[in-house]
Write a protein that holds these residues in place. Structure first.
Motif, PDB file in Angstrom:
ATOM      1  N   UNK A  23      17.107  -1.530  32.126  1.00 43.23           N
ATOM      2  CA  UNK A  23      18.317  -0.712  31.446  1.00 43.23           C
ATOM      3  C   UNK A  23      18.424  -0.264  30.276  1.00 43.23           C
ATOM      4  N   UNK A  24      17.772  -1.062  29.361  1.00 41.84           N
ATOM      5  CA  UNK A  24      17.660  -0.776  27.880  1.00 41.84           C
ATOM      6  C   UNK A  24      16.925   0.410  27.608  1.00 41.84           C
ATOM      7  N   UNK A  25      15.846   0.607  28.515  1.00 42.35           N
ATOM      8  CA  UNK A  25      14.612   1.360  28.153  1.00 42.35           C
ATOM      9  C   UNK A  25      15.037   2.890  28.942  1.00 42.35           C
ATOM     10  N   UNK A  26      15.823   2.695  29.949  1.00 44.44           N
ATOM     11  CA  UNK A  26      15.627   3.995  30.616  1.00 44.44           C
ATOM     12  C   UNK A  26      16.754   5.117  30.211  1.00 44.44           C
ATOM     13  N   UNK A  27      17.420   4.694  29.189  1.00 46.19           N
ATOM     14  CA  UNK A  27      18.106   5.580  28.440  1.00 46.19           C
ATOM     15  C   UNK A  27      17.295   6.794  27.625  1.00 46.19           C
ATOM     16  N   UNK A  28      17.565   7.664  27.885  1.00 46.07           N
ATOM     17  CA  UNK A  28      16.856   9.014  27.053  1.00 46.07           C
ATOM     18  C   UNK A  28      15.445   9.404  27.620  1.00 46.07           C
ATOM     19  N   UNK A  29      14.933   8.603  28.990  1.00 40.45           N
ATOM     20  CA  UNK A  29      13.777   9.065  29.545  1.00 40.45           C
ATOM     21  C   UNK A  29      13.856  10.396  30.383  1.00 40.45           C
ATOM     22  N   UNK A  30      12.828  10.849  30.712  1.00 48.75           N
ATOM     23  CA  UNK A  30      12.864  12.152  31.532  1.00 48.75           C
ATOM     24  C   UNK A  30      12.680  11.940  33.049  1.00 48.75           C
ATOM     25  N   UNK A  31      13.404  12.530  33.898  1.00 48.03           N
ATOM     26  CA  UNK A  31      13.201  12.648  35.271  1.00 48.03           C
ATOM     27  C   UNK A  31      11.946  13.432  35.702  1.00 48.03           C
TER      28      UNK A  31
END
Length: 525
Positions: free
Chosen positions: A353-361
């Motif tokens: 949860x803390x790492x998926x923020x700001x990642x690309x689809x």
């Protein structure tokens, strides 16, 4: 009349799982609730089985929670245990069973075109010989997936009555089929493809007059058969006698020479029969997947020996794109590399949860209704030719260019990138092949096990940068599950086979060196 056994796939999914439903609905219109095998045209079985193979091997469970993250094309955004080699048994059972269901329908195509009672009827939908050839080729493709994943498996051959080949013959008394050896299976796959290509009547305009979603023309069928034979022979050369001869013969017989020869299932541009990941991502709301950090960094030139790869923008959406924009294809690609951020691969679910923020689809090119799931493409053939010609530089560059053209990269960017490619060698060719095989995870999985490339994958015990620091920590360590110290070397046999065919499962496990995730296949490095 020969005994014809209708598979569960044919009964249930003939009505529900198809790229082009109209042909199949017409075929069973007389009695849709109780279709008889002999009254259904062979093309209906064929087309349905082709789509079923891709549906059941390229979706969010069969691909997205197994091979796709293992080769680090993806990383899960919520539940990361499968990324770390937790082996989901129900997915394994489904994948294994579905390959055999599809194989049964390809065999039914052969039966309908060889049985005197149905042969003439099916001739109206294409030359009987060409229909048989197409089914033999797809049987080879299907059994290749099985033997590459598991090792020794029950096997069927149209042209070889070896006593160990007992699959798909329930009505002939083989309720508990033997598991054929890898050497026997790979040997026969190459033989089957050779014979299938040789039997094709190329004077015909089409293979099937209805329902052919793959080949259309006999010439394309032959090229695919030869190219697939080249793939197999390259994989097993030095391990299976005669492979080198098959390599030379396949090339001489004519392999793929352009992207027009690519073989894949193109899905429909609607929500009724869309591509597997579109359906899972948007319709079933399984938005659990993102492009991985190691793959993004390879494309950015941070890993490996290459520069910035313009396929990055074709494979991934910028992290400023919302899910709605990805679905609607309404975002704008950018050359600002900071906008492309991969999901950390190998983290725990608690960290996700803390790492998926700001990642690309993944990009709209991937997550679209009418995406084409590729069985084999021209770029792969060029990389195979490079390998079999002492790592030939021209073939290597042709492969990179072909991959970029398939994904719609601007011509100027292709030229700029290929002009700066480092020379061909094993590492560079195999890494570029890995990049080109994006979203074809099972082939990438096999090639990694065979060669050890790419060498840019994060290994168990390795550390990598977090996207967002946690309590001052800026890195994480990939801790694998199942006591594994490397990527799984194979799939274990489904647990339910012990009840269904225990004696032969036990014999097969002994023959391969143990039914374990780290048991290597005969061609593995």
């Amino acid at each position: 009349m020969k005994k014809l056994l209708l598979s569960l796939l044919s009964i249930v999914t003939l009505l529900t799982t198809n790229v082009s439903c109209s042909d199949q609905l017409e075929a069973i219109n007389e009695n849709p609730n109780a279709p008889a095998v002999q009254s259904i045209p062979a093309y209906a079985f064929y087309n349905n089985a082709v789509v079923f193979v891709m549906d059941q091997s390229r979706g969010s469970f069969s691909s997205g929670r197994m091979a796709l993250p293992w080769v680090q094309y993806s990383a899960q955004r919520n539940y990361t245990e499968e990324d770390r080699f937790q082996f989901r048994e129900n997915t394994n059972q489904a994948l294994y069973t579905n390959y055999y269901l599809a194989a049964k329908d390809f065999k039914t195509v052969i039966d309908l075109n060889t049985d005197a009672a149905t042969q003439a009827i099916n001739a109206a939908y294409g030359n009987n010989i060409n229909q048989i050839a197409a089914a033999r080729v797809m049987l080879a493709y299907t059994f290749l997936q099985l033997v590459d994943a598991y090792g020794d498996v029950p096997y069927y051959s149209y042209g070889n009555k070896d006593a160990d080949f007992q699959a798909l013959q329930l009505l002939d008394g083989f309720e508990k089929p033997k598991f054929a050896s890898q050497v026997k299976i790979y040997t026969d796959l190459m033989k089957e493809l050779k014979e299938a290509a040789a039997m094709v009547d190329q004077s015909e305009a089409k293979v099937f007059t209805n329902g052919d979603q793959l080949f259309k023309t006999p010439a394309k069928l032959v090229k695919f058969a030869n190219s697939l034979r080249l793939r197999i022979a390259t994989r097993v050369k030095g391990k299976v006698p005669g492979a080198e001869v098959h390599i030379a013969e396949a090339i001489a017989g004519g392999v793929m020479t352009s992207n027009s020869d690519n073989v894949g299932v193109k899905y429909e541009a609607n929500d009724i029969n869309p591509s597997p990941f579109y359906e899972d991502f948007w319709i079933s709301n399984r938005t659990d997947f993102a492009i991985s950090n190691t793959f993004v960094d390879l494309l950015k030139g941070k890993l490996g020996t290459f520069g910035v790869d313009p396929r990055l923008q074709k494979y991934a959406a910028p992290n400023t794109a919302t899910k709605t924009q990805v679905k609607n294809k309404s975002y704008v690609e950018t050359d600002d590399l900071t906008k492309y951020v991969g999901m950390p691969y190998g983290i725990t679910s608690a960290q996700a949860a803390g790492q998926r923020v700001g990642t690309s689809f993944w990009s709209s090119n991937v997550l679209k209704q009418d995406y084409t799931e590729i069985l084999m493409e021209y770029a792969e053939v060029e990389f195979l030719l490079s390998e079999n010609n002492s790592w030939n530089d021209t073939n290597y560059r042709n492969g990179v260019k072909a991959s970029m053209e398939r994904w719609g990269v601007d011509a100027a960017k292709i030229t700029a990138y290929t002009n700066t490619l480092p020379p061909a060698n094993q590492a560079n060719v195999m890494t570029q092949k890995y990049i080109a095989l994006f979203m074809q995870p099972y082939e990438a999985f096999a090639e990694y096990r065979r060669t050890g490339y790419p060498n840019t994958l994060l290994q168990p015990g390795g550390t990598y940068a977090l996207n967002n620091s946690v309590a001052g920590a800026t890195t994480y360590t990939f801790v694998a599950l199942n006591n594994l110290t490397a990527m799984p070397a194979r799939f274990t046999y489904p647990v339910n086979l012990q009840q269904l065919n225990g004696e032969n499962v036990t014999a097969a496990a002994t023959a391969i060196g143990g039914d374990k995730l780290n048991t290597k296949l005969i061609w593995a490095k």
